[in-house]
Every structure is written in structure tokens, then in C-alpha cells.
Design a protein around this motif. Structure first.
Motif, PDB file in Angstrom:
ATOM      1  N   VAL A 147      23.810 -16.396  13.655  1.00 46.51           N
ATOM      2  CA  VAL A 147      23.322 -16.329  12.281  1.00 46.51           C
ATOM      3  C   VAL A 147      24.276 -17.000  11.298  1.00 46.51           C
ATOM      4  N   ARG A 148      25.576 -16.812  11.512  1.00 55.12           N
ATOM      5  CA  ARG A 148      26.620 -17.352  10.621  1.00 55.12           C
ATOM      6  C   ARG A 148      27.552 -18.215  11.468  1.00 55.12           C
ATOM      7  N   ILE A 149      27.124 -19.405  11.774  1.00 60.66           N
ATOM      8  CA  ILE A 149      27.742 -20.221  12.809  1.00 60.66           C
ATOM      9  C   ILE A 149      29.246 -20.417  12.612  1.00 60.66           C
ATOM     10  N   GLN A 150      29.685 -20.685  11.387  1.00 61.29           N
ATOM     11  CA  GLN A 150      31.107 -20.961  11.146  1.00 61.29           C
ATOM     12  C   GLN A 150      31.873 -19.736  10.655  1.00 61.29           C
ATOM     13  N   ALA A 151      31.240 -18.570  10.684  1.00 65.02           N
ATOM     14  CA  ALA A 151      31.890 -17.348  10.210  1.00 65.02           C
ATOM     15  C   ALA A 151      32.261 -16.458  11.389  1.00 65.02           C
ATOM     16  N   LYS A 152      33.072 -15.451  11.113  1.00 65.45           N
ATOM     17  CA  LYS A 152      33.501 -14.503  12.142  1.00 65.45           C
ATOM     18  C   LYS A 152      33.361 -13.083  11.610  1.00 65.45           C
ATOM     19  N   TYR A 153      32.823 -12.219  12.433  1.00 65.77           N
ATOM     20  CA  TYR A 153      32.576 -10.830  12.045  1.00 65.77           C
ATOM     21  C   TYR A 153      33.871 -10.147  11.616  1.00 65.77           C
ATOM     22  N   ASP A 154      34.887 -10.248  12.457  1.00 66.69           N
ATOM     23  CA  ASP A 154      36.138  -9.566  12.155  1.00 66.69           C
ATOM     24  C   ASP A 154      36.868 -10.197  10.972  1.00 66.69           C
ATOM     25  N   ARG A 155      36.705 -11.483  10.786  1.00 72.03           N
ATOM     26  CA  ARG A 155      37.322 -12.123   9.620  1.00 72.03           C
ATOM     27  C   ARG A 155      36.711 -11.586   8.328  1.00 72.03           C
ATOM     28  N   SER A 156      35.400 -11.428   8.318  1.00 73.05           N
ATOM     29  CA  SER A 156      34.753 -10.873   7.130  1.00 73.05           C
ATOM     30  C   SER A 156      35.203  -9.440   6.870  1.00 73.05           C
ATOM     31  N   LEU A 157      35.302  -8.637   7.928  1.00 74.69           N
ATOM     32  CA  LEU A 157      35.824  -7.285   7.769  1.00 74.69           C
ATOM     33  C   LEU A 157      37.243  -7.318   7.219  1.00 74.69           C
ATOM     34  N   GLY A 158      38.031  -8.284   7.707  1.00 74.64           N
ATOM     35  CA  GLY A 158      39.407  -8.424   7.251  1.00 74.64           C
ATOM     36  C   GLY A 158      39.499  -8.770   5.781  1.00 74.64           C
ATOM     37  N   VAL A 159      38.581  -9.620   5.301  1.00 73.76           N
ATOM     38  CA  VAL A 159      38.554  -9.977   3.876  1.00 73.76           C
ATOM     39  C   VAL A 159      38.276  -8.732   3.033  1.00 73.76           C
ATOM     40  N   LEU A 160      37.295  -7.942   3.454  1.00 74.23           N
ATOM     41  CA  LEU A 160      36.943  -6.732   2.712  1.00 74.23           C
ATOM     42  C   LEU A 160      38.097  -5.718   2.715  1.00 74.23           C
ATOM     43  N   LYS A 161      38.783  -5.594   3.853  1.00 72.75           N
ATOM     44  CA  LYS A 161      39.928  -4.695   3.930  1.00 72.75           C
ATOM     45  C   LYS A 161      41.055  -5.176   3.025  1.00 72.75           C
ATOM     46  N   TYR A 162      41.317  -6.476   3.054  1.00 75.60           N
ATOM     47  CA  TYR A 162      42.399  -7.040   2.239  1.00 75.60           C
ATOM     48  C   TYR A 162      42.132  -6.812   0.751  1.00 75.60           C
ATOM     49  N   LEU A 163      40.903  -7.027   0.324  1.00 78.42           N
ATOM     50  CA  LEU A 163      40.547  -6.814  -1.081  1.00 78.42           C
ATOM     51  C   LEU A 163      40.853  -5.383  -1.507  1.00 78.42           C
ATOM     52  N   LYS A 164      40.472  -4.434  -0.657  1.00 75.80           N
ATOM     53  CA  LYS A 164      40.708  -3.028  -0.986  1.00 75.80           C
ATOM     54  C   LYS A 164      42.197  -2.713  -0.984  1.00 75.80           C
ATOM     55  N   ASP A 165      42.900  -3.244   0.013  1.00 75.16           N
ATOM     56  CA  ASP A 165      44.339  -2.998   0.112  1.00 75.16           C
ATOM     57  C   ASP A 165      45.101  -3.558  -1.089  1.00 75.16           C
ATOM     58  N   GLN A 166      44.561  -4.623  -1.688  1.00 74.55           N
ATOM     59  CA  GLN A 166      45.225  -5.259  -2.832  1.00 74.55           C
ATOM     60  C   GLN A 166      44.837  -4.622  -4.165  1.00 74.55           C
ATOM     61  N   GLY A 167      44.028  -3.572  -4.113  1.00 81.92           N
ATOM     62  CA  GLY A 167      43.754  -2.814  -5.322  1.00 81.92           C
ATOM     63  C   GLY A 167      42.427  -3.056  -6.003  1.00 81.92           C
TER      64      GLY A 167
END
Length: 291
Positions: A181-201
Motif C-alpha cells: 500500500v505504501r511502497i516507499q514507506a515502512k511501518y516501524d519507521r512511521s511508528l518511530g516518527v509518532l513516538k519521536y514527536l511525543k518524546d519531544q514534547g
């Protein structure tokens, strides 16, 4: 047999009744439509023929796409053109801010194509657009629906620094289907982005998924669990609809009861808001997600 337990189920001929929508009406919608046409304003609401346009505009919400209309990625679900994007328009932040002012938007959603062709992946224009909107529209609240920026933290930091009220990044689908569905994307990378955003406040993070691409119920529930584990606050769940014959076909039309079930599961997992329904899109009822 449940449409959620067998991925090979084909959709019936024609859309089910719960996917049929009335044409947008109302005084506020008519006024905003006139302004969009008069000033040639670029909203994803109109260009994407969103079924919720009348409802959102009536509540003072609109979505604007920045960084052009050509994407460097070729997701199987998305109707945006893929190819070589045009050069960056550095006056775009002011144009978007002016559009929001003309339309008197109370809550603006900003989104963009992926710009993997740029060294900063578009993050500078993203930050400058938020700043411009704030300068020209100090009472307007903002949601930024960002790409993954390939997970590069220094690009994500530019979003963190301007601190939109809501920062959203969509998972789009379950783990098993991500590569298709998201050929150039990665499931865990997207989760990582969301985690990083939260961790950064970031105070409020958000993500969305589409159903009807062949996912199983347990996979949807697992995705909700994954999002809860990275402390996402808001989740949207909607029906995938095929933009053209070149895109992935609809495998299932999800019933309203099933959408309600996912909503209840999401609330039990602790999300602040869960919007779940056939016509739900990423920005649906977006103004409520800052409360």
C-alpha cells in the motif's frame, strides 16, 4: 462469514448506502466556495472532492496541501500524481496564510506531498508555513499532517520547534499490507516518527488508517495497540475508496457496526479521540481533536 475474516471477499457492485453522501449545502459552505473560486485558493477539500467538505467548512475547518501536487512516492492508494516535483515556491507560506485569512478559517489542517528529492525533504517550507499562518491568523489553531521525512530527526525537529496544536502522521494500513500500500514507506519507521514527536514534547499526536484493503480484524486491532504504545492521542479510521482503475482495488466495504466496534476498542485502549466510520478522513472533525 464476516467481511473482516476473509481478505478475498470482493465488494458488491456499487457503493453501499452508508457511503452515499448529500451534496454540501449551507450558507457558510456557499460563502467559502465563492471565496475559493474567486481567489483561486488551493484546498485539498476541493481538489480531493472530500465527502465531508460541507460539514468541515461549516465548522470553520479546511485542509491545505503544500509543496506542490506531485509526489516523489507512488503509494498504491493515493490519487496524487507521482513524478518529478516542481521547484519549491518560497512564497507559498504567505499564500497559504493569506488563504486561511480570506476564508476566516478557525482550524487549519496542513498536509503535503512527500519531497524525497529535497535535502530537507520539505521541512523548511513546513516550518515557515506554520510561522506564516500564525503571524497572519493568530487565533487559528493548526494541525500538521506530515510525511515521515524518512525518519530523519533533524527534519522532524523543525515541526517540533513550531509546535502545532496537533501533529499527525498516518500509518494508512496494517503492518502486513504496508509494503504493497505504501511502497516507499515502512511501518516501524512511521511508528518511530509518532513516538519521536511525543518524546519531544508534542502535546497531541494523531494517526489514521484506511480499511477495505484486505486487512483482517486482528491486524487492525494490533495496529491500534501499536499506536497506543507510542502514546498517540487521536486515531481516525475510514473506508478506502479506489481513486482510479490504476490504484489498488477495494477488497471490502466495512460495515458501520464494524467501524463502531473499532471505535470502542480504540477508546478502551485509551485514545483521547477515535473517529471511526466509512466517510471518516484524516481531517474529519479535526477541530475537536485539540480539545
Amino acid at each position: 462469514m464476516s467481511i473482516e475474516t476473509k481478505a478475498s471477499v470482493l465488494p458488491p457492485k456499487g457503493k453501499p448506502k452508508w457511503l452515499r453522501v448529500k451534496l454540501p449545502t449551507g450558507k457558510k459552505y456557499t460563502e467559502l466556495r465563492g471565496l475559493v473560486d474567486k481567489y483561486k485558493l488551493n484546498t485539498i477539500c476541493t481538489s480531493g472532492s472530500c465527502p465531508n467538505m460541507g460539514e468541515c467548512w461549516g465548522e470553520g475547518t479546511a485542509t491545505f496541501m503544500i509543496l506542490g501536487n506531485v509526489c516523489t512516492r507512488s503509494c498504491g492508494f493515493c490519487g496524487v500524481k507521482t513524478g518529478r516535483p516542481e521547484t519549491v515556491a518560497w512564497d507559498e507560506p504567505e499564500k497559504v496564510a493569506r488563504s486561511i485569512k480570506i476564508m476566516q478559517i478557525k482550524h487549519a489542517v496542513l498536509t503535503s506531498v512527500d519531497r524525497d528529492d529535497l535535502k530537507d525533504m520539505g521541512s523548511i517550507i513546513w516550518a515557515e508555513t506554520v510561522k506564516a499562518v500564525r503571524r497572519m491568523n493568530p487565533t487559528t489553531t493548526l494541525e500538521t499532517l506530515i510525511p515521515d521525512f524518512q525518519g530523519v530527526e533533524r527534519h522532524i525537529d523543525r515541526i517540533v520547534e513550531v509546535a502545532p496544536e496537533v501533529v499527525s502522521h498516518n500509518m494508512e494500513t496494517v503492518r502486513r499490507l504496508t509494503r504493497e500500500v505504501r511502497i516507499q514507506a515502512k511501518y516501524d519507521r512511521s511508528l518511530g516518527v509518532l513516538k519521536y514527536l511525543k518524546d519531544q514534547g508534542i502535546n497531541r499526536t494523531k494517526s489514521g488508517i484506511m480499511l477495505g484493503l484486505g486487512e483482517q480484524e486482528d491486524e487492525v486491532i494490533q495496529t491500534l495497540h501499536d499506536l497506543s504504545e507510542v502514546n498517540v492521542d487521536v486515531v481516525t479510521i475510514g473506508q478506502y475508496l479506489q481513486p482510479s482503475k490504476k490504484h489498488l482495488p477495494v477488497q471490502q466495504f466495512i460495515t458501520p457496526d464494524q467501524f463502531n466496534k473499532y471505535r470502542e476498542i480504540g477508546l478502551e485502549l485509551g485514545f483521547r479521540h477515535v473517529e471511526s466510520g466509512a466517510l471518516v478522513r484524516s481531517s474529519y472533525k479535526a477541530h475537536k481533536h485539540i480539545l
